[in-house]
Design a protein around this motif. Structure first.
Motif, PDB file in Angstrom:
ATOM      1  N   ILE A 199       2.433   4.004   1.863  1.00 16.14           N
ATOM      2  CA  ILE A 199       1.097   3.723   1.323  1.00 16.14           C
ATOM      3  C   ILE A 199       0.056   3.882   2.421  1.00 16.14           C
ATOM      4  N   PRO A 200      -0.826   4.883   2.286  1.00 17.16           N
ATOM      5  CA  PRO A 200      -1.851   5.068   3.319  1.00 17.16           C
ATOM      6  C   PRO A 200      -2.802   3.868   3.311  1.00 17.16           C
ATOM      7  N   SER A 249      -5.937   3.537   3.799  1.00 19.97           N
ATOM      8  CA  SER A 249      -7.270   3.612   3.186  1.00 19.97           C
ATOM      9  C   SER A 249      -7.248   3.450   1.675  1.00 19.97           C
ATOM     10  N   ILE A 250      -6.098   3.701   1.029  1.00 21.44           N
ATOM     11  CA  ILE A 250      -6.091   3.528  -0.425  1.00 21.44           C
ATOM     12  C   ILE A 250      -5.063   2.478  -0.840  1.00 21.44           C
TER      13      ILE A 250
END
Lengths: 201, 213
Positions: B63-64, B66-67
């Motif tokens: 899961i990046p 930023s999102i």
């Protein structure tokens, strides 16, 4: 610029992947539960209709019942028959009371009298307005009449005003008034429908 | 092992989500006017918390940053909808009583908070322990508040009449102000309990034995 675009696409794809997996999972759960939920709903409606009209045998959904004007909305209507003859119409109607919309099932006989009222959903104050749904709350203790029960057999030509011809729930005038208005409007709409379609039966 | 025990017990008293972290209060106060709702809400909430924490912990490296919030919400919303649909299908009476509060689990701060603060950093097993601890911590408080409110406000426990017929129910307790009052009493009781445990731990530590808490 190029890296920004690349980032946007990469993040978008990741988000899409998560969403797709979640959707597939939900679609699967929905497939399993939907028939059960629909079955329960249908059974509950049928049970309520049988309570409204003693001896009712078959119910037929009315396809083009008006949606209602103003604050009171009609969700659906059922033509109730016994021995192949229509004995009345039941209207599922929602209108504002104290804590949001109250949903009622209003039965109207072909004699322009209320056959009965069932409170399907009410979110008013527990212990006060919510007594509209309480089967053990009596507006008339002697005859064990519940608040919705008092509408049984009431002619639609009555004014339907709480604290006048409708006995209000103690300390819940807004709920009582709201429900009386829903019953009246649903009743009038049902009578109008029965009068307009009476010839075909 | 000791670390996991600590994670588990944290949710019950010393880091209780409702009484200490003070998150997820709105639905907790709203559904606690009777015990059956408390049980239903507690279990539904624990289930969603457990599933969301496990899934997010499993995928935390994919899961990046930023999102992460939209992804958390998608995961939580999916499990909440599963609970909502299952309750409608298999426990229709309960689902009717809980009304809008089941769908609202999506925005319950406890789940968002634990997912963000704990499972986006920790391993799967620790997350299972954490979510069960937090879920139980949430559930016991709901049950306690609901028991008092139902008994005093309605004279009943789980729908069975407990108080004698002559008892005039104190309506105040089933209404929101009563909820706030009982809730406040629980907060102070929990602080007292936490002090007891901390003191016991300090004394045990002094005499050279192992800390209990």
């Amino acid at each position: 610029m190029k890296t920004l675009l690349k980032d946007v696409i990469r993040l978008g794809l990741i988000l899409t992947a998560f969403t797709v997996v979640a959707c597939v999972g939900l679609a699967f759960v929905n497939q399993v539960t939907k028939p059960i939920i629909d079955g329960l709903d249908a059974r509950r409606t049928e049970q309520s209709l049988k309570n409204l009209f003693a001896g009712a045998e078959s119910f037929e959904m009315v396809p083009e019942f008006p949606a209602g004007a103003g604050a009171v909305k009609f969700a659906s209507a059922y033509l109730v028959s016994k021995g192949g003859q229509s004995i009345g119409l039941a209207v599922k109607a929602a209108g504002p009371t104290y804590g949001g919309d109250t949903v009622l099932l209003v039965g109207v006989g072909s004699d322009a009298k209320v056959a009965g009222v069932i409170v399907l959903d009410n979110k008013d104050t527990p212990g006060l307005g919510a007594n509209a749904k309480n089967p053990n709350y009596y507006v008339d203790k002697a005859s064990k009449t519940t608040f919705p029960g008092q509408f049984r057999g009431k002619p639609l030509s009555d004014p339907f005003e709480a604290k006048k011809d409708v006995i209000a729930i103690t300390a819940s005038t807004i709920t009582s008034r709201g429900i009386a208005v829903i019953v009246k409007q649903a009743g009038d709409a049902a009578t109008a429908y029965l009068a307009a379609h009476g010839g075909k039966q | 092992m000791k670390r996991y025990l600590k994670i588990f017990t944290a949710g019950l008293i010393s880091d209780n989500p409702l009484l200490m972290l003070m998150i997820g209060l709105c639905s907790a106060l709203a559904v606690t006017n009777n015990m059956a709702n408390g049980i239903g809400m507690g279990l539904a909430m624990t289930f969603v918390l457990l599933c969301s924490e496990v899934i997010i912990s499993m995928f935390r490296k994919l899961i990046p940053n930023s999102i992460r919030i939209p992804i958390f919400i998608i995961v939580i919303a999916a499990f909440t909808t599963i609970v909502d649909l299952s309750m409608k299908a298999w426990t229709p009476a309960l689902s009717e009583a809980m009304g809008v509060f089941i769908p609202l689990i999506v925005v319950n701060c406890i789940i968002m908070g634990r997912v963000e603060a704990f499972s986006s950093k920790e391993g799967v097993f620790a997350c299972v322990i954490d979510s069960i601890g937090m879920g139980l911590g949430y559930t016991w408080v709901l049950l306690g508040i609901a028991a008092i409110r139902e008994l005093l406000g309605d004279g009943k426990i789980l729908g069975f009449q407990i108080m004698p017929d002559s008892y005039q129910p104190i309506l105040f307790f089933t209404l929101p102000p009563g909820g706030f009052l009982v809730f406040a009493l629980f907060i102070s009781m929990n602080i007292w309990l936490k002090k007891l445990i901390d003191n016991a731990g300090a004394r045990a530590g002094k005499s050279g034995k192992e800390a209990v808490a």
